[in-house]
Design an enzyme around this catalytic site. Structure first.
Site, PDB file in Angstrom:
ATOM      1  N   ASP A  66       0.862  -1.187   0.000  1.00 39.96           N
ATOM      2  CA  ASP A  66       0.000   0.000   0.000  1.00 39.96           C
ATOM      3  C   ASP A  66       0.892   1.228   0.000  1.00 39.96           C
ATOM      4  O   ASP A  66       1.849   1.298   0.771  1.00 39.96           O
ATOM      5  CB  ASP A  66      -0.934   0.014   1.234  1.00 39.96           C
ATOM      6  CG  ASP A  66      -2.128   0.945   1.035  1.00 39.96           C
ATOM      7  OD1 ASP A  66      -1.905   2.122   0.663  1.00 39.96           O
ATOM      8  OD2 ASP A  66      -3.266   0.498   1.238  1.00 39.96           O
ATOM      9  N   GLN A  76     -12.509   4.917  10.912  1.00 40.80           N
ATOM     10  CA  GLN A  76     -13.901   4.482  11.054  1.00 40.80           C
ATOM     11  C   GLN A  76     -14.106   3.057  10.520  1.00 40.80           C
ATOM     12  O   GLN A  76     -15.088   2.417  10.822  1.00 40.80           O
ATOM     13  CB  GLN A  76     -14.771   5.536  10.333  1.00 40.80           C
ATOM     14  CG  GLN A  76     -16.162   5.137   9.938  1.00 40.80           C
ATOM     15  CD  GLN A  76     -16.227   4.791   8.452  1.00 40.80           C
ATOM     16  OE1 GLN A  76     -15.201   4.561   7.805  1.00 40.80           O
ATOM     17  NE2 GLN A  76     -17.440   4.749   7.923  1.00 40.80           N
ATOM     18  N   ASN A 135      -9.464   1.312  -6.910  1.00 41.64           N
ATOM     19  CA  ASN A 135      -9.696   1.833  -8.265  1.00 41.64           C
ATOM     20  C   ASN A 135      -9.460   0.748  -9.313  1.00 41.64           C
ATOM     21  O   ASN A 135      -8.675  -0.181  -9.111  1.00 41.64           O
ATOM     22  CB  ASN A 135      -8.857   3.080  -8.537  1.00 41.64           C
ATOM     23  CG  ASN A 135      -7.388   2.756  -8.680  1.00 41.64           C
ATOM     24  OD1 ASN A 135      -6.915   2.449  -9.766  1.00 41.64           O
ATOM     25  ND2 ASN A 135      -6.667   2.792  -7.569  1.00 41.64           N
ATOM     26  N   CYS A 194     -14.347   5.981  -2.196  1.00 43.37           N
ATOM     27  CA  CYS A 194     -15.517   5.971  -1.328  1.00 43.37           C
ATOM     28  C   CYS A 194     -15.745   7.328  -0.684  1.00 43.37           C
ATOM     29  O   CYS A 194     -16.702   7.521   0.036  1.00 43.37           O
ATOM     30  CB  CYS A 194     -15.350   4.905  -0.254  1.00 43.37           C
ATOM     31  SG  CYS A 194     -13.991   5.230   0.865  1.00 43.37           S
ATOM     32  N   CYS A 255     -11.257 -11.737 -24.119  1.00 40.45           N
ATOM     33  CA  CYS A 255     -10.507 -11.024 -23.066  1.00 40.45           C
ATOM     34  C   CYS A 255      -9.044 -10.941 -23.468  1.00 40.45           C
ATOM     35  O   CYS A 255      -8.427 -11.933 -23.812  1.00 40.45           O
ATOM     36  CB  CYS A 255     -10.637 -11.761 -21.733  1.00 40.45           C
ATOM     37  SG  CYS A 255      -9.594 -11.066 -20.423  1.00 40.45           S
TER      38      CYS A 255
HETATM   39 ZN   LIG Z   1     -10.143 -12.632 -18.720  1.00 38.32          ZN
END
Ligand SMILES: [Zn+2]
Length: 262
Positions: A66, A76, A135, A194, A255
Site C-alpha cells: 500500500d 472508522q 480503483n 468511497c 478477453c
Molecule cells: Zn479474462
C-alpha cells in the site's frame, strides 16, 4: 490429546487448536496455511480486516502492499490502524500491527504504488493475491499480473452498504479473470473512491472477513475438505437487507488477458 504435525510446534498447535479440531481444516490444513504466502494489496477498508483474519489463521507469510498514509478518516473502518498511526504509511503501520499480533509470521512490506510495471515483482512467489484496492486501473493491473503468473486472485470491493468478493483463476482454461468481469474501459485512472459516496464501517468488515474466509478456502483446496475455491464466482453482499447472492462470471473468449487471443 496428543497431536503431532511436524512443522507446527506445540505452541502453534495450541494457538490454532480451534482450526485443527475442525475436520474440514485439521492439522494437515493448518500446516498448509503455515506454508502459504498471501499478498494483500491495499490495506484499507477491506485489506485491514482481511489481514487480521489472514494473520489470525496462521498464514505463514504475508506480503503487504500500500502506498497510502493513514488518515484520521480511515479509522472508522480500517481496523488495524489507531490514532497513533495517523500520518504514517499504511504498509509500515500494518507491519507494526502484525508484529504485535504474531511475530512468528513472515512479512514483506512495500509502500510502492502497485502498477502494471511492478505488479509481477510484488506478487512473485505468492499462493494467492487478495486485492482490496479502490480503483479499477490498479485492480486490472493486479489481475493481469496474477493471470500471467498463474496466481489465483480474490478481488474485493465495498461501498456504502454493498460489497463484492470474487475468486478468479483466469490462468485456467475454463475460468474467468477480473478483466472478463469489468472489461477494458476501466484501465483509465478515473478513481472511484468511497470519499463521495460514504461507507458503513462494519460493511467493510464483512467484505474483508468474507474475503479472508474465501482465501482460506482457496489455500486449503487439495489439502483439506473445506470446499472448492469457487473460481469465477462473484458474491454480492448486501448489508441493508441483509443478504448475499452469487453470480458466475463467464470467461470472455475475447478477453485480452485470459481469452483465446491473449
Ligand atoms: Zn479474462
Amino acid at each position: 490429546m496428543t497431536l503431532s504435525f511436524a512443522p507446527l510446534s506445540s505452541g502453534r498447535l495450541e494457538r490454532f487448536a480451534r482450526h485443527i479440531v475442525l475436520p474440514e481444516v485439521g492439522g494437515t490444513g493448518q500446516v498448509r496455511l503455515a506454508g502459504s504466502r498471501v499478498a494483500v494489496i491495499g490495506l484499507g477498508g477491506i485489506g485491514s480486516p482481511a489481514l487480521q483474519y489472514l494473520a489470525a489463521s496462521g498464514i505463514g507469510r504475508l506480503a503487504l502492499v500500500d502506498n497510502d498514509v493513514v488518515d484520521v478518516s480511515n479509522l472508522q473502518r480500517q481496523t488495524i490502524f489507531t490514532t497513533r498511526d495517523v500520518g504514517y504509511g499504511k504498509a509500515v503501520s500494518a507491519r507494526r500491527w502484525l508484529a504485535n499480533f504474531d511475530d512468528s509470521l513472515g512479512v514483506d512490506v512495500s509502500d510502492a504504488r502497485i502498477t502494471a510495471d511492478n505488479a509481477a515483482i510484488l506478487i512473485a512467489g505468492c499462493d494467492l493475491v487478495l486485492d482490496g484496492t479502490d480503483n479499477f486501473a490498479t485492480r486490472l493491473a493486479v489481475s493481469d499480473a496474477c493471470v500471467a503468473a498463474g496466481i489465483p486472485l480474490l478481488s474485493a470491493a465495498v461501498g456504502r452498504f454493498q460489497g463484492q468478493v470474487g475468486a478468479f483463476a483466469g490462468h485456467l482454461p475454463e475460468e474467468s479473470c477480473y478483466r472478463c468481469f469489468v472489461g477494458d474501459a476501466f484501465d483509465a485512472e478515473d478513481c472511484d473512491s468511497c470519499a463521495d459516496d460514504g461507507m458503513l464501517g462494519a460493511m467493510a468488515g464483512w467484505a474483508g472477513s468474507f474475503a479472508a474466509l474465501q482465501a482460506v478456502k482457496v489455500l486449503l483446496a487439495g489439502a483439506a475438505s473445506l470446499g472448492e475455491p469457487g473460481w469465477s464466482k462473484l458474491h454480492i453482499l448486501d448489508g441493508l437487507t441483509p443478504g448475499m447472492r452469487t453470480i458466475r462470471i463467464a470467461k470472455d473468449p475475447s478477453c485480452r488477458t485470459c481469452g483465446s487471443a491473449a
